[in-house]
Design a protein around this motif. Structure first.
Motif, PDB file in Angstrom:
ATOM      1  N   ASN A  29     -47.610 -28.942  -7.793  1.00 27.31           N
ATOM      2  CA  ASN A  29     -47.348 -29.604  -9.083  1.00 27.31           C
ATOM      3  C   ASN A  29     -46.345 -30.743  -8.903  1.00 27.31           C
ATOM      4  OD1 ASN A  29     -49.056 -28.274 -10.774  1.00 27.31           O
ATOM      5  ND2 ASN A  29     -47.580 -26.773 -11.507  1.00 27.31           N
ATOM      6  N   ASP A  59     -37.957 -31.858  -7.871  1.00 25.59           N
ATOM      7  CA  ASP A  59     -38.520 -33.140  -7.429  1.00 25.59           C
ATOM      8  C   ASP A  59     -37.803 -34.279  -8.139  1.00 25.59           C
ATOM      9  OD1 ASP A  59     -39.980 -33.992  -9.950  1.00 25.59           O
ATOM     10  OD2 ASP A  59     -40.961 -32.050  -9.597  1.00 25.59           O
ATOM     11  N   GLY A 104     -40.228 -35.952 -14.495  1.00 27.64           N
ATOM     12  CA  GLY A 104     -39.577 -34.920 -15.325  1.00 27.64           C
ATOM     13  C   GLY A 104     -40.560 -34.292 -16.315  1.00 27.64           C
ATOM     14  N   LEU A 123     -45.423 -25.246 -21.042  1.00 27.62           N
ATOM     15  CA  LEU A 123     -46.000 -25.584 -19.724  1.00 27.62           C
ATOM     16  C   LEU A 123     -46.853 -24.431 -19.199  1.00 27.62           C
ATOM     17  CD1 LEU A 123     -42.819 -27.226 -18.131  1.00 27.62           C
ATOM     18  CD2 LEU A 123     -44.889 -28.418 -18.819  1.00 27.62           C
ATOM     19  N   TYR A 173     -53.057 -25.526 -20.437  1.00 27.34           N
ATOM     20  CA  TYR A 173     -52.263 -26.713 -20.759  1.00 27.34           C
ATOM     21  C   TYR A 173     -52.142 -27.570 -19.504  1.00 27.34           C
ATOM     22  CZ  TYR A 173     -48.433 -29.881 -21.600  1.00 27.34           C
ATOM     23  OH  TYR A 173     -47.682 -31.011 -21.665  1.00 27.34           O
ATOM     24  N   SER A 174     -52.629 -28.791 -19.601  1.00 29.67           N
ATOM     25  CA  SER A 174     -52.542 -29.700 -18.447  1.00 29.67           C
ATOM     26  C   SER A 174     -52.469 -31.140 -18.926  1.00 29.67           C
ATOM     27  CB  SER A 174     -53.769 -29.532 -17.540  1.00 29.67           C
ATOM     28  OG  SER A 174     -53.732 -30.479 -16.519  1.00 29.67           O
ATOM     29  N   THR A 175     -51.704 -31.945 -18.228  1.00 28.38           N
ATOM     30  CA  THR A 175     -51.661 -33.378 -18.537  1.00 28.38           C
ATOM     31  C   THR A 175     -52.413 -34.174 -17.483  1.00 28.38           C
ATOM     32  OG1 THR A 175     -49.594 -33.545 -17.361  1.00 28.38           O
ATOM     33  CG2 THR A 175     -49.432 -33.236 -19.734  1.00 28.38           C
ATOM     34  N   LYS A 176     -53.022 -33.439 -16.559  1.00 29.34           N
ATOM     35  CA  LYS A 176     -53.745 -34.151 -15.484  1.00 29.34           C
ATOM     36  C   LYS A 176     -55.205 -34.286 -15.886  1.00 29.34           C
ATOM     37  CE  LYS A 176     -50.741 -31.689 -12.390  1.00 29.34           C
ATOM     38  NZ  LYS A 176     -50.656 -30.568 -11.456  1.00 29.34           N
ATOM     39  N   GLY A 222     -56.930 -31.509 -14.341  1.00 29.26           N
ATOM     40  CA  GLY A 222     -56.141 -30.268 -14.320  1.00 29.26           C
ATOM     41  C   GLY A 222     -56.801 -29.185 -15.152  1.00 29.26           C
ATOM     42  N   MET A 223     -56.547 -27.946 -14.774  1.00 32.36           N
ATOM     43  CA  MET A 223     -57.119 -26.812 -15.483  1.00 32.36           C
ATOM     44  C   MET A 223     -56.077 -26.152 -16.399  1.00 32.36           C
ATOM     45  SD  MET A 223     -59.391 -23.900 -13.802  1.00 32.36           S
ATOM     46  CE  MET A 223     -60.615 -23.058 -14.790  1.00 32.36           C
ATOM     47  N   GLY A 224     -54.807 -26.387 -16.036  1.00 35.57           N
ATOM     48  CA  GLY A 224     -53.738 -25.850 -16.869  1.00 35.57           C
ATOM     49  C   GLY A 224     -53.537 -24.359 -16.725  1.00 35.57           C
ATOM     50  N   GLY A 226     -52.300 -23.042 -13.527  1.00 38.22           N
ATOM     51  CA  GLY A 226     -51.377 -22.807 -12.399  1.00 38.22           C
ATOM     52  C   GLY A 226     -50.097 -22.131 -12.819  1.00 38.22           C
ATOM     53  N   LEU A 227     -49.400 -22.729 -13.747  1.00 43.52           N
ATOM     54  CA  LEU A 227     -48.099 -22.181 -14.147  1.00 43.52           C
ATOM     55  C   LEU A 227     -48.267 -20.842 -14.857  1.00 43.52           C
ATOM     56  CD1 LEU A 227     -46.158 -25.379 -15.270  1.00 43.52           C
ATOM     57  CD2 LEU A 227     -45.774 -23.985 -13.238  1.00 43.52           C
ATOM     58  N   PHE A 241     -38.249 -26.451 -11.164  1.00 45.02           N
ATOM     59  CA  PHE A 241     -38.901 -25.159 -11.458  1.00 45.02           C
ATOM     60  C   PHE A 241     -38.238 -24.126 -10.568  1.00 45.02           C
ATOM     61  CE2 PHE A 241     -41.973 -27.938 -13.294  1.00 45.02           C
ATOM     62  CZ  PHE A 241     -42.632 -27.187 -14.259  1.00 45.02           C
TER      63      PHE A 241
HETATM   64  P1  ADP Z   1     -52.384 -28.148 -13.863  1.00 42.44           P
HETATM   65  O1  ADP Z   1     -51.636 -28.361 -12.583  1.00 42.44           O
HETATM   66  O2  ADP Z   1     -53.787 -27.842 -13.590  1.00 42.44           O
HETATM   67  O3  ADP Z   1     -52.202 -29.314 -14.764  1.00 42.44           O
HETATM   68  P2  ADP Z   1     -50.293 -26.237 -14.418  1.00 42.44           P
HETATM   69  O4  ADP Z   1     -50.223 -25.078 -15.253  1.00 42.44           O
HETATM   70  O5  ADP Z   1     -49.936 -26.026 -12.979  1.00 42.44           O
HETATM   71  O6  ADP Z   1     -51.725 -26.873 -14.506  1.00 42.44           O
HETATM   72  O7  ADP Z   1     -49.324 -27.360 -14.969  1.00 42.44           O
HETATM   73  C1  ADP Z   1     -49.293 -27.605 -16.321  1.00 42.44           C
HETATM   74  C2  ADP Z   1     -48.621 -28.907 -16.623  1.00 42.44           C
HETATM   75  O8  ADP Z   1     -47.239 -28.843 -16.393  1.00 42.44           O
HETATM   76  C3  ADP Z   1     -49.044 -30.036 -15.764  1.00 42.44           C
HETATM   77  O9  ADP Z   1     -50.267 -30.622 -16.226  1.00 42.44           O
HETATM   78  C4  ADP Z   1     -47.886 -31.008 -15.906  1.00 42.44           C
HETATM   79  O10 ADP Z   1     -48.033 -31.789 -17.060  1.00 42.44           O
HETATM   80  C5  ADP Z   1     -46.735 -30.094 -16.059  1.00 42.44           C
HETATM   81  N1  ADP Z   1     -45.953 -29.970 -14.863  1.00 42.44           N
HETATM   82  C6  ADP Z   1     -46.006 -28.978 -13.996  1.00 42.44           C
HETATM   83  N2  ADP Z   1     -45.145 -29.214 -12.955  1.00 42.44           N
HETATM   84  C7  ADP Z   1     -44.546 -30.387 -13.204  1.00 42.44           C
HETATM   85  C8  ADP Z   1     -43.548 -31.143 -12.576  1.00 42.44           C
HETATM   86  N3  ADP Z   1     -43.004 -30.757 -11.405  1.00 42.44           N
HETATM   87  N4  ADP Z   1     -43.145 -32.291 -13.135  1.00 42.44           N
HETATM   88  C9  ADP Z   1     -43.681 -32.723 -14.334  1.00 42.44           C
HETATM   89  N5  ADP Z   1     -44.614 -32.039 -14.970  1.00 42.44           N
HETATM   90  C10 ADP Z   1     -45.059 -30.871 -14.448  1.00 42.44           C
END
Ligand code: ADP
Length: 648
Positions: A534, A565, A569, A578, A583-586, A589-591, A593-594, A620
Motif C-alpha cells: 500500500n 512512508d 498521507g 480505510l 474501500y479503495s481509491t485506486k 483496487g479491491m479495497g 487489503g486493510l 500504519f
Molecule cells: P486497495 O489497496 O485495494 O485499495 P486497501 O484496503 O489495502 O485496498 O486500501 C484501502 C485504501 O486505503 C487505499 O485505496 C488507499 O486509498 C488507502 N491507503 C492504504 N494505505 C495507504 C497509504 N500508505 N497511504 C495513503 N493511503 C493509503
C-alpha cells in the motif's frame, strides 16, 4: 645474481673475446710468416752472395788467364810499345775490363804501356786493382782494372737489381759498389751478407799490398719488414674498434631484448593470473568458429579440458543435442557479427549432463596489427541466478495466489455476513405475512403455500450462507512461537525487488531485540506485505525521494511494528474508513487489503492503526501481545472476524 643469469648477461662479451683471440691469432700467424719470410730471404741472400763471390772470383780468374796468355804471347817479342799494342789480346782486354796494360822490366821500370800513361789518367775510378803476370826475362805484365767495372760486368743484372753489391776492404771501406749511393748507412735495418774474396785482389803492383780481407757484400735493396706488416696493423686497428662497437650494440640489443623479455613474462604472468582468477569464462574463435583459446573458467563451466576444446569446430560438445539446430543457427549469426551487443542467453550442457545457463557477450578478436581475426566471447554462468529468479517468481506467484485465496475467503465471508441479515429479514417478514394472513383468515392455499415455501427457501438460503460463513470463519490462525523480526525481514525480502523497480528506498529500523510472539507467521507476513505494498502504491505518484521505513518497538507487553512512508498521507481518513471492505481509491483496487489485515491482527489479539506521519505521509502500525496465548482456546476472538473488526 645467480650463475644461470650471469651467462646470458655477459654473453655479449663473447663476440668481443672471440674477435680478440682471432686478432691475436692472425697477428701471431703474420708474425710467424714474416719470420719465415725473413729466414727465406736470408737464405736466398746467402746463396746469392756466395754465387756472386764465385762469379767475381771466376771473372778475375778468367782475366788472370787472359793476362797469362798475353804474357806467353809476348815471349820473344821486343819489349816496346809496338809489341804490346799489336797484341789483339790487349785490345780485347781493354774492351772487356782492363783499364791499362803495363809491361815492366825486372826492376819494375815501365817498358811499354797501353793506353799511354797520359790517357790512363782519364779513367774515372781513382782506385784501381791490378793483375800481374810474369813475362820472359823477369818482366812483368800489369793489368789495371776498375773494381766498379768488375762488379758491373761480373754481377748479373737481376742480382744487381735486387741487391746493392759492394766490394769492401778489411777496414770496412767501400772499394766499389753497384749503386752510386750505397745503402750501408742503414745496414742495421737491411738484410746484408758478406763473403770474403780470397787473395787475388791487389791494390798496387809496386806496393804489393794485398787486399786479402776484401769481401763482397750484398745488401737487400728492399728492407725486409720488421715484424708484422703495417697493413695487418691497420686492419687490426680498424677491426677492433668495429668489433667493440658491434659488441656494444649487441649488448644494448641484448638489454633491450632482456627488458622486453621480462616485460613480456610479467605481462604473461599477469594475463594468466587474470584469466585464471576471472569469473568470466573466455573463448576465442576464428571466423569459422574454431576454438583458438579457452580459459580455465570456461573449461570448468563446460567440464572439459582445454586440450579437448581448442581446435574444435561447431557443433560444440557442450551444446545440448536437443537444441543443436537452434544453436547452429545462432552460431552462424554470431560469426557473421550479428550477435546482440547487450549479450544473449543460451543453455549449454556440462560434461556431466547438467544444464548450464549462460550469458554470452561477443566482441571482435583483434591481432597485434589491429586486424580482426575472429571473435572473443565472454561468458557468464547465470545458472544460479536463473534458479533463484525462478524460485522467487514461484514464491511471488504462490504468495499472490494465497493472497487471492485469502481475499476471496474474506469476500465470501463478508458476503455471507451481509446476506445473513436480509435473508433473516426475508424469513421473518415471510413468517409475519403468513401469520397476518392467518389472522385475517385468508385461506388462499396458493398464497399461503408460496409464502411457506418462501420462508423455507429463505431459511434454507440462510442456513447455506451460515454454513459457508461458518466454514470460512472457522479457519483459525496457526499460532506458533515465532521471531517477529524474522517474519518482517522475510516479507521485506519479497518486496525488495518491487521497491527497487519502483525506485522506493526501503529502510529497516528494528528494535535491537524482540521477544518471540505467539502468532501465525504466514498471516503476519501477509499483513506486512500488504502494508508495504500500500505504501509503495501511495508513493507511486510521488516526485522526489520515495522512502518506506519499517520499524519495531517493544512496549507494555506488546511489540509494535510500524510501516511509515513519505507519500501523500491519508487525507484525514480514519482507520475504520480505510479498513471498510471494498474501500479503495485506486482504479484497480479491491479495497479488501486493510480489512483482511485488520482481521488477522485482531485474530492475534492485536490492534491495527493508521495515522498521518509527522513530516507528511502515512503511518500504519500493528501491535501483537508478547505473552503466549492459550493455544487451547485461541479461536474465541477470531471465531467471528466481522465482530472483532469494530472493536477498538
Ligand atoms: P486497495 O489497496 O485495494 O485499495 P486497501 O484496503 O489495502 O485496498 O486500501 C484501502 C485504501 O486505503 C487505499 O485505496 C488507499 O486509498 C488507502 N491507503 C492504504 N494505505 C495507504 C497509504 N500508505 N497511504 C495513503 N493511503 C493509503
Amino acid at each position: 645474481m645467480n650463475p644461470r643469469e650471469l651467462l646470458p648477461r655477459s654473453l655479449w662479451l663473447a663476440p668481443l673475446g672471440l674477435s680478440l683471440i682471432f686478432v691475436l691469432g692472425v697477428l701471431a700467424w703474420v708474425w710467424a710468416n714474416e719470420a719465415d719470410e725473413r729466414d727465406q730471404l736470408r737464405q736466398t741472400l746467402i746463396s746469392d752472395a756466395l754465387s756472386t763471390e764465385a762469379q767475381l772470383r771466376g771473372r778475375i780468374e778468367d782475366e788472370r788467364g787472359q793476362l797469362r796468355q798475353l804474357a806467353a804471347a809476348l815471349r820473344g817479342q821486343p819489349r816496346n810499345q809496338d809489341s804490346l799494342e799489336s797484341r789483339p789480346e790487349v785490345n780485347a782486354g781493354l774492351r772487356r775490363l782492363w783499364q791499362s796494360v803495363t809491361w815492366l822490366d825486372a826492376r819494375n821500370r815501365v817498358q811499354a804501356e797501353v793506353p799511354p800513361v797520359s790517357e790512363a789518367g782519364a779513367y774515372e775510378d781513382g782506385l784501381s786493382l791490378h793483375l800481374t803476370a810474369a813475362t820472359e826475362g823477369e818482366g812483368t805484365l800489369v793489368v789495371r782494372y776498375a773494381p766498379a767495372l768488375l762488379l758491373k760486368r761480373g754481377v748479373p743484372w737481376w742480382l744487381a737489381r735486387k741487391y746493392d753489391v759492394q766490394l769492401v776492404d778489411s777496414a770496412d771501406q767501400v772499394i766499389a759498389s753497384t749503386t752510386d749511393s750505397p745503402l750501408r748507412a742503414a745496414l742495421g735495418e737491411r738484410l746484408s751478407y758478406r763473403v770474403a774474396l780470397p787473395g787475388p785482389l791487389r791494390a798496387s803492383p809496386l806496393a804489393e799490398t794485398a787486399l786479402t780481407d776484401a769481401a763482397v757484400e750484398l745488401t737487400l735493396r728492399e728492407p725486409p719488414t720488421n715484424g708484422v706488416k703495417p697493413l695487418a696493423w691497420v686492419l687490426v686497428a680498424g677491426f677492433l674498434p668495429l668489433i667493440a662497437v658491434a659488441s656494444w650494440l649487441i649488448r644494448r640489443q641484448m638489454r633491450q631484448v632482456q627488458r622486453a623479455e621480462v616485460a613480456g613474462r610479467t605481462e604473461a604472468a599477469w594475463r594468466r593470473a587474470m584469466e585464471d582468477s576471472a569469473l568470466v569464462a573466455l573463448r576465442a574463435r576464428d571466423f569459422d568458429g574454431r576454438l583458438l583459446y579457452v580459459n580455465r573458467t570456461f573449461c570448468e563451466l563446460v567440464g572439459l579440458p582445454a586440450e579437448a576444446l581448442v581446435g574444435l569446430l561447431p557443433p560444440m560438445p557442450y551444446w545440448p543435442p536437443d537444441a543443436l539446430e537452434e544453436l547452429t543457427e545462432r552460431n552462424r549469426r554470431n560469426l557473421a557479427g550479428q550477435a546482440p551487443r547487450e549479450g544473449f542467453e543460451a543453455r549449454w550442457r556440462h560434461a556431466s549432463g547438467r544444464p548450464v545457463d549462460v550469458m554470452v557477450f561477443e566482441s571482435p578478436l583483434v591481432d597485434a596489427g589491429g586486424r580482426q581475426i575472429g571473435w572473443m566471447g565472454s561468458i557468464i554462468d547465470v545458472t544460479e541466478r536463473k534458479r533463484l529468479e525462478e524460485r522467487e517468481r514461484r514464491e511471488v506467484e504462490t504468495l499472490a495466489h494465497n493472497a487471492r485465496l485469502t481475499m476471496l475467503g474474506e469476500v465470501a465471508s463478508t458476503l455471507a455476513h451481509e446476506l445473513n441479515q436480509p435473508l433473516t429479514a426475508i424469513a421473518s417478514y415471510t413468517a409475519g405475512v403468513s401469520n397476518s394472513l392467518a389472522k385475517l383468515g385468508v385461506q388462499d392455499e396458493l398464497v399461503c403455500g408460496a409464502l411457506q415455501r418462501l420462508g423455507q427457501q429463505a431459511a434454507h438460503a440462510g442456513r447455506i450462507v451460515a454454513r459457508i460463513r461458518e466454514f470460512l470463519t472457522r479457519r483459525e490462525p496457526r499460532h506458533e512461537r515465532c521471531d517477529l523480526h524474522e517474519v518482517v525481514r522475510a516479507a521485506l525480502d519479497l518486496m525488495r525487488r518491487d521497491c527497487q523497480r519502483r525506485g522506493v528506498q526501503l529502510e529497516l529500523a528494528l528494535a535491537p531485540e524482540v521477544p518471540p510472539v505467539w502468532a501465525d507467521a504466514v498471516l503476519i507476513e501477509q499483513v506486512v506485505i500488504n502494508l508495504v505494498r500500500n505504501a509503495t502504491d501511495a508513493l507511486q505518484a510521488q516526485a522526489g525521494s520515495r522512502r518506506i521505513t519499517v520499524s519495531s518497538r517493544v512496549a507494555g507487553g506488546f511489540v509494535r511494528v510500524t510501516v511509515q512512508d513519505n507519500g501523500p498521507g491519508l487525507a484525514g481518513q480514519r482507520i475504520e474508513q480505510l479498513c471498510a471492505p471494498f474501500y479503495s481509491t485506486k482504479p484497480d483496487g479491491m479495497g479488501m487489503g486493510l480489512a483482511i489485515c485488520r482481521s488477522i491482527i485482531e485474530a492475534h489479539q492485536g490492534v491495527l492503526d493508521a495515522d498521518e506521519a509527522a513530516g507528511g505521509g502515512a503511518v500504519f502500525s500493528f501491535s501483537l501481545p508478547l505473552e503466549p496465548l492459550d493455544a487451547e482456546a485461541p479461536a474465541d476472538a477470531s471465531s467471528d472476524m466481522s465482530d472483532t473488526r469494530t472493536s477498538p
